[in-house]
Every structure is written in C-alpha cells, then in structure tokens.
Design a protein around this motif. Structure first.
Motif, PDB file in Angstrom:
ATOM      1  N   ASN A 129      -4.234   5.561  15.221  1.00  0.00           N
ATOM      2  CA  ASN A 129      -2.780   5.390  15.168  1.00  0.00           C
ATOM      3  C   ASN A 129      -2.195   5.675  13.787  1.00  0.00           C
ATOM      4  O   ASN A 129      -1.007   5.454  13.565  1.00  0.00           O
ATOM      5  N   GLN A 130      -3.043   6.162  12.849  1.00  0.00           N
ATOM      6  CA  GLN A 130      -2.605   6.530  11.498  1.00  0.00           C
ATOM      7  C   GLN A 130      -1.852   5.384  10.812  1.00  0.00           C
ATOM      8  O   GLN A 130      -0.801   5.578  10.223  1.00  0.00           O
ATOM      9  N   LYS A 131      -2.446   4.192  10.872  1.00  0.00           N
ATOM     10  CA  LYS A 131      -1.876   3.012  10.218  1.00  0.00           C
ATOM     11  C   LYS A 131      -2.634   2.791   8.901  1.00  0.00           C
ATOM     12  O   LYS A 131      -3.708   2.196   8.874  1.00  0.00           O
ATOM     13  N   TYR A 132      -2.047   3.296   7.827  1.00  0.00           N
ATOM     14  CA  TYR A 132      -2.749   3.337   6.550  1.00  0.00           C
ATOM     15  C   TYR A 132      -3.013   1.953   5.960  1.00  0.00           C
ATOM     16  O   TYR A 132      -4.100   1.682   5.451  1.00  0.00           O
ATOM     17  N   ASN A 133      -2.007   1.082   6.007  1.00  0.00           N
ATOM     18  CA  ASN A 133      -2.201  -0.229   5.388  1.00  0.00           C
ATOM     19  C   ASN A 133      -3.246  -1.041   6.143  1.00  0.00           C
ATOM     20  O   ASN A 133      -4.082  -1.714   5.533  1.00  0.00           O
ATOM     21  N   SER A 134      -3.208  -0.961   7.474  1.00  0.00           N
ATOM     22  CA  SER A 134      -4.231  -1.651   8.262  1.00  0.00           C
ATOM     23  C   SER A 134      -5.611  -1.072   7.970  1.00  0.00           C
ATOM     24  O   SER A 134      -6.608  -1.812   7.891  1.00  0.00           O
ATOM     25  N   SER A 135      -5.694   0.246   7.807  1.00  0.00           N
ATOM     26  CA  SER A 135      -6.973   0.872   7.453  1.00  0.00           C
ATOM     27  C   SER A 135      -7.485   0.323   6.128  1.00  0.00           C
ATOM     28  O   SER A 135      -8.674   0.006   5.988  1.00  0.00           O
ATOM     29  N   LEU A 136      -6.588   0.196   5.148  1.00  0.00           N
ATOM     30  CA  LEU A 136      -6.994  -0.283   3.821  1.00  0.00           C
ATOM     31  C   LEU A 136      -7.603  -1.678   3.907  1.00  0.00           C
ATOM     32  O   LEU A 136      -8.698  -1.926   3.391  1.00  0.00           O
ATOM     33  N   VAL A 137      -6.888  -2.620   4.551  1.00  0.00           N
ATOM     34  CA  VAL A 137      -7.384  -4.005   4.564  1.00  0.00           C
ATOM     35  C   VAL A 137      -8.660  -4.130   5.383  1.00  0.00           C
ATOM     36  O   VAL A 137      -9.538  -4.951   5.065  1.00  0.00           O
ATOM     37  N   LEU A 152      -9.346   2.488  -1.515  1.00  0.00           N
ATOM     38  CA  LEU A 152      -8.523   2.799  -2.694  1.00  0.00           C
ATOM     39  C   LEU A 152      -8.082   4.263  -2.717  1.00  0.00           C
ATOM     40  O   LEU A 152      -7.160   4.615  -3.447  1.00  0.00           O
ATOM     41  N   GLY A 153      -8.729   5.093  -1.905  1.00  0.00           N
ATOM     42  CA  GLY A 153      -8.356   6.508  -1.853  1.00  0.00           C
ATOM     43  C   GLY A 153      -7.207   6.804  -0.909  1.00  0.00           C
ATOM     44  O   GLY A 153      -6.705   7.934  -0.873  1.00  0.00           O
ATOM     45  N   LEU A 154      -6.757   5.799  -0.155  1.00  0.00           N
ATOM     46  CA  LEU A 154      -5.629   6.005   0.755  1.00  0.00           C
ATOM     47  C   LEU A 154      -4.339   6.180  -0.045  1.00  0.00           C
ATOM     48  O   LEU A 154      -4.224   5.668  -1.168  1.00  0.00           O
ATOM     49  N   PRO A 155      -3.345   6.902   0.482  1.00  0.00           N
ATOM     50  CA  PRO A 155      -2.103   7.165  -0.277  1.00  0.00           C
ATOM     51  C   PRO A 155      -1.411   5.871  -0.710  1.00  0.00           C
ATOM     52  O   PRO A 155      -1.132   5.010   0.130  1.00  0.00           O
ATOM     53  N   ARG A 156      -1.141   5.751  -2.012  1.00  0.00           N
ATOM     54  CA  ARG A 156      -0.551   4.510  -2.531  1.00  0.00           C
ATOM     55  C   ARG A 156       0.838   4.244  -1.955  1.00  0.00           C
ATOM     56  O   ARG A 156       1.254   3.088  -1.821  1.00  0.00           O
ATOM     57  N   ASP A 157       1.562   5.314  -1.627  1.00  0.00           N
ATOM     58  CA  ASP A 157       2.919   5.120  -1.104  1.00  0.00           C
ATOM     59  C   ASP A 157       2.921   4.727   0.372  1.00  0.00           C
ATOM     60  O   ASP A 157       3.978   4.465   0.935  1.00  0.00           O
ATOM     61  N   ARG A 158       1.738   4.672   0.994  1.00  0.00           N
ATOM     62  CA  ARG A 158       1.653   4.302   2.412  1.00  0.00           C
ATOM     63  C   ARG A 158       0.996   2.938   2.609  1.00  0.00           C
ATOM     64  O   ARG A 158       0.764   2.532   3.754  1.00  0.00           O
ATOM     65  N   VAL A 159       0.673   2.250   1.516  1.00  0.00           N
ATOM     66  CA  VAL A 159      -0.013   0.962   1.631  1.00  0.00           C
ATOM     67  C   VAL A 159       0.735  -0.095   0.841  1.00  0.00           C
ATOM     68  O   VAL A 159       1.499   0.198  -0.089  1.00  0.00           O
ATOM     69  N   ASP A 160       0.508  -1.350   1.220  1.00  0.00           N
ATOM     70  CA  ASP A 160       1.143  -2.492   0.563  1.00  0.00           C
ATOM     71  C   ASP A 160       0.449  -2.780  -0.759  1.00  0.00           C
ATOM     72  O   ASP A 160      -0.784  -2.743  -0.853  1.00  0.00           O
ATOM     73  N   GLU A 161       1.253  -3.111  -1.782  1.00  0.00           N
ATOM     74  CA  GLU A 161       0.694  -3.361  -3.120  1.00  0.00           C
ATOM     75  C   GLU A 161      -0.274  -4.547  -3.108  1.00  0.00           C
ATOM     76  O   GLU A 161      -1.304  -4.536  -3.781  1.00  0.00           O
ATOM     77  N   LYS A 162       0.046  -5.577  -2.337  1.00  0.00           N
ATOM     78  CA  LYS A 162      -0.822  -6.751  -2.293  1.00  0.00           C
ATOM     79  C   LYS A 162      -2.179  -6.407  -1.693  1.00  0.00           C
ATOM     80  O   LYS A 162      -3.213  -6.889  -2.158  1.00  0.00           O
ATOM     81  N   SER A 163      -2.175  -5.576  -0.666  1.00  0.00           N
ATOM     82  CA  SER A 163      -3.436  -5.168  -0.053  1.00  0.00           C
ATOM     83  C   SER A 163      -4.274  -4.355  -1.039  1.00  0.00           C
ATOM     84  O   SER A 163      -5.499  -4.499  -1.110  1.00  0.00           O
TER      85      SER A 163
END
Length: 441
Positions: free
Chosen positions: A270-278, A304-315
C-alpha cells in the motif's frame, strides 16, 4: 417527517423573523421546550411541536415545501463542511480555515459542533495546540446538546483530537484520559464508526509509551479480530506495529517477528512509508535482542533510507535510538554515540520528551560500558527531571535504577538516595495499578 428536520425549520423561520426563544414562549410553552424542539430532542411531545408551528403561522400543508428547502440548505452546508474536512486532511489547513470563516454557523445550529471540531483540526494541523483545544472543548459542549452531533460522533472525534493535543504536550496521562472519554462517548450506530479504532489505537500507544505493556498488548489482542474492517490502512498497520513492538518488549521474539513481517508486506503493498519505517525498526530491534547484528543493521538501514519527507520525525528519531543501541551492544562506540546524540537533539527540537528520555537512557548505558560514569549520571539525572515533569513514573523508576547502579560501591549516601526514590516511585505505580483494578471491579 423527522423531528430534527421540523425543529430545523422552526429555528430557521424564528431567526428569519428576528424572534428570540423568549419572544415565542408563553404560558403554554417555555423557552427551554422550544429549544428542545429546535434541537430535535426525541422526548418532546408532538402537540408542543404543532403548537409552535401554529404560533409561527406555518400551516401543516406547507411543511413539505419548507422541508424541501431546508433539506437543500442542509445538503449544501453538509457538502461545504465535507469539503473543508477534506482540504484539511490534504494539508490545506489555511484554505480550510478561510472557508470556515466564510461559513458562519450559529452555536444553536445542527452542525455547529462539527464546525468547531473542524476548526480545531485545522489548528491542530498547524500545531496551534491551545487554539485547537478551545475549539474541541466547544465542540464537545455543543455536541452534548445536539442529537445530530452525537449520531455524527463529533464528541468522540473531539476527545480523540484532544488526546492528540495532550500527547503533543507530552502529557500522556491526560491523553489516556481523553482517549477513554472518547470511547465512552462513541455511538456504535452513528456516523464515522472508524473513530473507535483511532481511539483504541491511540490508547494502546499511550499505554505503550507509559510502559504499561501488558495493558497495551491486551487491548491490541482484543481488537485483532476486527482488524480487516479497520480503515484507513495506516490505522490498521499501526496495530501490526503495536503488536510486534509489545511482543518484543515481552521477549516473545519469534511471534513479534511474524507480525512485523506481515505488517511490512502490507505496508509495502500500500506504499505506506511511515508504517514501513516503524515496522522495519521494530524488526531491527527484535534482531538486536537476538544478537543477530547484521540482520538488525540491515533493517535499520532500510528504515533510515526511506524518504524523510514521507515519514514522521518521531518515528525517524526512534529508529536512530535503536540503531545506537545496536552499535552499543557491538561496542562500536563512536557510531553509537553519533546516532544517540542525533536522536536526543532531534527529540529536543520536536519537543518529544519520551523519545528524548529513551535516547538519554541508552546514551547513559553506553557511557557506563565505557566506565565514563560521571557522563552517564548527567544523562540519567536529566531523565529523572523530564520524567517527574511529565509524570512518566516508569521512566523515572528506570532512571533511578540506573543511577543506583552507578553509585553502588562508590557513594553509599547517593546509592541509598536512589533506592529510596525507586521505592517512592514504585509506590505510585502500585497505587495506580490498584486504582485501575478498582475501576474494573
């Protein structure tokens, strides 16, 4: 015809004629009863409704005509409010606020509570927390007087967003109370049923952040059967992260890994970047606990390689902390210190004091392993200060315990002071648990 719709017609005609409630009242009907009729309160007797219609000179045969006009007006207003909500969700909060200002809605209108809630969400997107809170409190007050708002779950939504305000202010206990109030206000038969899952997810996160792992895990397990029906996808994925993280902290690593991998696949599809990060972060933490260093490092690097503008700073900063912990265990002191220092600095910038405490505890342990106790003590004391300020007793207890280990065999007076403080904090935790048990009983 619906009592809500007839009440809306009466209110509209009264206001068009410049009449107050008191102007329409007499010995047979009070201002309070007229107000109940206009708000569509279900227990009002129909003869009172007919009496008001007669006083206003509205013949029964003309009601359908009035009703059609009222429905058109309400539909137009409802569309505008839906448009405003969508604009805000798409990051256009300034434009949404501007449109709200051009849509004056009096506080006795059916949609007044929704308008205040929407204004609060716009302020929340802009991080204007105090303004947002005022709007949410107003929305709750008006929703309690309005059957339509209750069926729209505006009160539950307002409590949900109030809990977010408290979370941003690092008041986790208050955030938890608001989440519970939202669940109490939730109307299962009403509109926006997904707010229930927002509230449950938020409650589980607050419990996790407070260190109440067993309670949080139980909540997540209770929700799991309903997972396929949860929308939006980000909310569903957050339950995968919660279950994996809570199982990791319960040392059930293999089961935790299973849920983390399932969540990662769903997030990727589903291309959910922030969920992928956590989820990659929790998977890396699981491998760290199992001393699988290479697998853990790869997980963190993907995160950490995921796009910074697509993820939450806290995550992002929590991932930095976990990578610092990994490097500490590998005795890669320089790399560990760099990531932990970055996590602390980022947490200070975004005022995320829970993550700042976690990173500070981790950096303190790094210094202890290097026999740099004075530097470790400074970080542990900072954690105590933050924990006391934001009432996170679990973190305070952890910091006093680490301080006691630093002073043991070196300064008996300081060691005793730490153990006494640990006892006091444990007493607070025991009292809270006793209170929770009493509520259940």
């Amino acid at each position: 015809m619906d009592i809500h719709e007839i009440g809306g017609i009466i209110r509209k005609v009264r206001k068009e004629r410049g009449l107050r409630l008191e102007d329409l009242a007499d010995d047979n009907i009070s201002p309070a009863t007229i107000s109940n009729v206009e708000r569509g309160v279900s227990h009002v007797k129909m003869e009172k409704v007919y009496y008001i219609l007669e006083k206003l000179g509205i013949p029964m045969e003309q009601l359908p005509e009035f009703l059609l006009r009222e429905r058109d007006d309400q539909a137009e207003l409802k569309f505008r409010l839906t448009l405003i909500e969508s604009m805000n969700q798409l990051g256009q909060s300034e434009s949404a606020l501007s449109l709200l200002e051009k849509t004056p809605i009096p506080d006795d209108h059916l949609y007044a509570s929704q308008a205040h809630w929407l204004k609060g969400t716009c302020y929340l997107h802009q991080k204007k927390i105090n303004k947002a809170e005022r709007e949410f409190f107003t929305a709750i007050r008006l929703a309690n007087r309005n059957e339509t708002a209750k069926m729209d779950n505006i009160e539950a939504y307002s409590f949900k967003d109030l809990s977010r305000c408290s979370y941003y202010n690092n008041d986790l206990q208050q955030a938890l109370q608001y989440a519970d109030s939202g669940l109490d206000a939730f109307c299962p038969a009403g509109e926006r049923p997904w707010v229930k899952y927002f509230l449950l997810r938020n409650k589980a996160i607050y419990l996790e952040r407070l260190g109440r792992i067993v309670e949080s895990l139980q909540l997540v397990q209770d929700v799991w059967e309903e997972l396929p029906q949860i929308e939006p996808m980000e909310t569903r994925l957050s339950f995968y992260w919660l279950r994996a993280e809570l199982l990791r902290r319960s040392h059930d690593y293999e089961t935790a890994k299973k849920f983390a991998l399932e969540g990662i696949q769903l997030a990727s599809l589903n291309q959910k970047y922030n969920s992928s990060l956590v989820l990659w972060c929790v998977l890396g933490s699981i491998h760290t606990a199992q001393k699988k260093w290479e697998e853990a490092e790869n997980c963190f690097k993907i995160a950490l390689g995921l796009p910074r503008d697509r993820v939450d700073e806290k995550s992002f900063l929590r991932t930095c902390t976990q990578l610092g912990v990994l490097y500490t265990q590998q005795e890669k002191w320089s790399e560990a210190k760099d990531f932990l220092t970055q996590a602390i600095q980022n947490a200070e910038q975004v005022e995320d004091y829970v993550d700042q405490m976690d990173a500070s505890l981790a950096l303190g342990r790094l210094f202890v392993q290097q026999n740099r106790r004075e530097e470790a003590i400074a970080f542990y004391r900072r954690v105590v200060e933050l924990a006391q300020k934001y009432h996170t007793e679990e973190k305070e207890y952890e910091a006093w315990h680490e301080l006691a280990r630093c002073w043991e065999g070196i300064d008996e007076k300081e060691f005793q002071l730490c153990t006494v403080n640990m006892f006091k904090v444990q007493e607070k935790l025991n009292q809270r648990k006793a209170g929770d048990l009493n509520e259940v009983r």
